[in-house]
Design a protein around this motif. Structure first.
Motif, PDB file in Angstrom:
ATOM      1  N   GLY A  55     -12.039  36.818  10.908  1.00  0.00           N
ATOM      2  CA  GLY A  55     -13.052  35.792  11.105  1.00  0.00           C
ATOM      3  C   GLY A  55     -12.433  34.527  11.660  1.00  0.00           C
ATOM      4  N   GLN A  56     -13.251  33.744  12.357  1.00  0.00           N
ATOM      5  CA  GLN A  56     -12.818  32.470  12.939  1.00  0.00           C
ATOM      6  C   GLN A  56     -13.869  31.412  12.640  1.00  0.00           C
ATOM      7  N   PHE A  57     -13.445  30.154  12.500  1.00  0.00           N
ATOM      8  CA  PHE A  57     -14.388  29.060  12.299  1.00  0.00           C
ATOM      9  C   PHE A  57     -13.892  27.804  12.995  1.00  0.00           C
ATOM     10  N   VAL A  58     -14.844  26.908  13.271  1.00  0.00           N
ATOM     11  CA  VAL A  58     -14.528  25.612  13.865  1.00  0.00           C
ATOM     12  C   VAL A  58     -15.589  24.625  13.401  1.00  0.00           C
ATOM     13  N   GLY A  59     -15.182  23.370  13.226  1.00  0.00           N
ATOM     14  CA  GLY A  59     -16.130  22.360  12.785  1.00  0.00           C
ATOM     15  C   GLY A  59     -15.479  21.008  12.631  1.00  0.00           C
ATOM     16  N   THR A  60     -16.024  20.211  11.700  1.00  0.00           N
ATOM     17  CA  THR A  60     -15.530  18.852  11.485  1.00  0.00           C
ATOM     18  C   THR A  60     -15.455  18.547   9.994  1.00  0.00           C
ATOM     19  N   ARG A  61     -14.642  17.531   9.672  1.00  0.00           N
ATOM     20  CA  ARG A  61     -14.581  17.008   8.308  1.00  0.00           C
ATOM     21  C   ARG A  61     -14.907  15.532   8.358  1.00  0.00           C
ATOM     22  N   ASP A  62     -15.821  15.109   7.480  1.00  0.00           N
ATOM     23  CA  ASP A  62     -16.176  13.707   7.338  1.00  0.00           C
ATOM     24  C   ASP A  62     -16.032  13.381   5.857  1.00  0.00           C
ATOM     25  N   GLY A  63     -14.956  12.698   5.494  1.00  0.00           N
ATOM     26  CA  GLY A  63     -14.693  12.418   4.081  1.00  0.00           C
ATOM     27  C   GLY A  63     -14.440  13.697   3.323  1.00  0.00           C
ATOM     28  N   SER A  79     -17.252  47.095   7.445  1.00  0.00           N
ATOM     29  CA  SER A  79     -18.266  48.145   7.490  1.00  0.00           C
ATOM     30  C   SER A  79     -18.849  48.336   8.886  1.00  0.00           C
ATOM     31  N   GLY A  80     -18.416  47.498   9.836  1.00  0.00           N
ATOM     32  CA  GLY A  80     -18.928  47.548  11.202  1.00  0.00           C
ATOM     33  C   GLY A  80     -19.870  46.390  11.465  1.00  0.00           C
ATOM     34  N   GLY A  81     -19.966  46.009  12.701  1.00  0.00           N
ATOM     35  CA  GLY A  81     -20.836  44.895  13.066  1.00  0.00           C
ATOM     36  C   GLY A  81     -20.154  43.557  12.870  1.00  0.00           C
ATOM     37  N   ARG A  82     -20.957  42.517  12.982  1.00  0.00           N
ATOM     38  CA  ARG A  82     -20.431  41.165  12.817  1.00  0.00           C
ATOM     39  C   ARG A  82     -21.456  40.308  12.093  1.00  0.00           C
ATOM     40  N   ALA A  83     -21.004  39.171  11.609  1.00  0.00           N
ATOM     41  CA  ALA A  83     -21.882  38.197  10.967  1.00  0.00           C
ATOM     42  C   ALA A  83     -21.459  36.815  11.447  1.00  0.00           C
ATOM     43  N   ALA A  84     -22.424  35.922  11.570  1.00  0.00           N
ATOM     44  CA  ALA A  84     -22.153  34.558  12.013  1.00  0.00           C
ATOM     45  C   ALA A  84     -23.074  33.615  11.252  1.00  0.00           C
ATOM     46  N   GLY A  85     -22.712  32.333  11.219  1.00  0.00           N
ATOM     47  CA  GLY A  85     -23.562  31.367  10.545  1.00  0.00           C
ATOM     48  C   GLY A  85     -22.942  29.993  10.496  1.00  0.00           C
ATOM     49  N   GLN A 117     -25.087  29.879   5.280  1.00  0.00           N
ATOM     50  CA  GLN A 117     -26.273  30.631   5.675  1.00  0.00           C
ATOM     51  C   GLN A 117     -25.923  31.462   6.898  1.00  0.00           C
ATOM     52  N   PHE A 118     -26.278  32.752   6.853  1.00  0.00           N
ATOM     53  CA  PHE A 118     -26.051  33.628   8.000  1.00  0.00           C
ATOM     54  C   PHE A 118     -27.134  33.408   9.039  1.00  0.00           C
ATOM     55  N   ASP A 119     -26.771  33.530  10.309  1.00  0.00           N
ATOM     56  CA  ASP A 119     -27.748  33.433  11.391  1.00  0.00           C
ATOM     57  C   ASP A 119     -28.830  34.485  11.181  1.00  0.00           C
ATOM     58  N   GLY A 120     -30.099  34.092  11.361  1.00  0.00           N
ATOM     59  CA  GLY A 120     -31.212  35.016  11.232  1.00  0.00           C
ATOM     60  C   GLY A 120     -31.655  35.282   9.810  1.00  0.00           C
ATOM     61  N   ASP A 121     -31.091  34.550   8.840  1.00  0.00           N
ATOM     62  CA  ASP A 121     -31.432  34.746   7.431  1.00  0.00           C
ATOM     63  C   ASP A 121     -31.595  33.371   6.790  1.00  0.00           C
ATOM     64  N   ASP A 122     -32.735  33.136   6.134  1.00  0.00           N
ATOM     65  CA  ASP A 122     -32.983  31.836   5.505  1.00  0.00           C
ATOM     66  C   ASP A 122     -32.347  31.684   4.133  1.00  0.00           C
ATOM     67  N   THR A 123     -31.712  32.746   3.613  1.00  0.00           N
ATOM     68  CA  THR A 123     -31.106  32.695   2.287  1.00  0.00           C
ATOM     69  C   THR A 123     -29.879  31.794   2.297  1.00  0.00           C
ATOM     70  N   ARG A 124     -29.833  30.864   1.351  1.00  0.00           N
ATOM     71  CA  ARG A 124     -28.651  30.006   1.186  1.00  0.00           C
ATOM     72  C   ARG A 124     -27.745  30.627   0.134  1.00  0.00           C
ATOM     73  N   HIS A 125     -26.460  30.729   0.472  1.00  0.00           N
ATOM     74  CA  HIS A 125     -25.462  31.284  -0.437  1.00  0.00           C
ATOM     75  C   HIS A 125     -24.465  30.194  -0.821  1.00  0.00           C
ATOM     76  N   VAL A 126     -23.737  30.436  -1.905  1.00  0.00           N
ATOM     77  CA  VAL A 126     -22.702  29.508  -2.354  1.00  0.00           C
ATOM     78  C   VAL A 126     -21.426  30.306  -2.630  1.00  0.00           C
TER      79      VAL A 126
END
Length: 118
Positions: A48-56, A69-75, A96-105
């Protein structure tokens, strides 16, 4: 200050999946002037790869990964940086995964000896 630069974290809990304590997902973070990026692997993720920012004490990222298991996930995610009593960092992430409104922690803790000067 590049707080997250060259730090490693392991996932200890997640509402999206069961975390394998013997092979948890491991994250490697880099930071330069508030821009964060990195990679992760383990548990259910091949790479997996990620990119973003930190503010405080808040990290906002976009991620994508290949599943074992195959496939990919993004969010997208937003993490709160906390400090453990022993000085290691802890990330409490809402995602949150793209295409899914469920919020995870999920919760990740810094690997002992995994940060700058450690």
């Amino acid at each position: 200050m590049n707080l997250l630069n060259d730090r490693r974290f392991v996932m200890v809990s997640s509402t999206a999946s069961v975390v394998d304590p013997e092979a948890p997902t491991e994250f490697r973070y880099w930071e330069s002037d508030g821009v964060v990026w990195g990679s992760y692997t383990g548990d259910t993720v091949t790479v997996g790869q990620f990119v973003g920012t930190r503010d405080g004490d808040t990290i906002s990222i976009t991620y994508v990964h290949a599943l074992k298991s195959g496939g990919r996930a993004a969010g997208q995610s937003s993490s709160r940086i906390e400090t453990e009593p022993d000085g290691r960092l802890r990330l409490v992430e809402e995602f949150q995964f793209d295409g899914d409104d469920t919020r995870h922690v999920s919760v990740c803790t810094e690997v002992a000896g995994g940060g700058p000067g450690r």
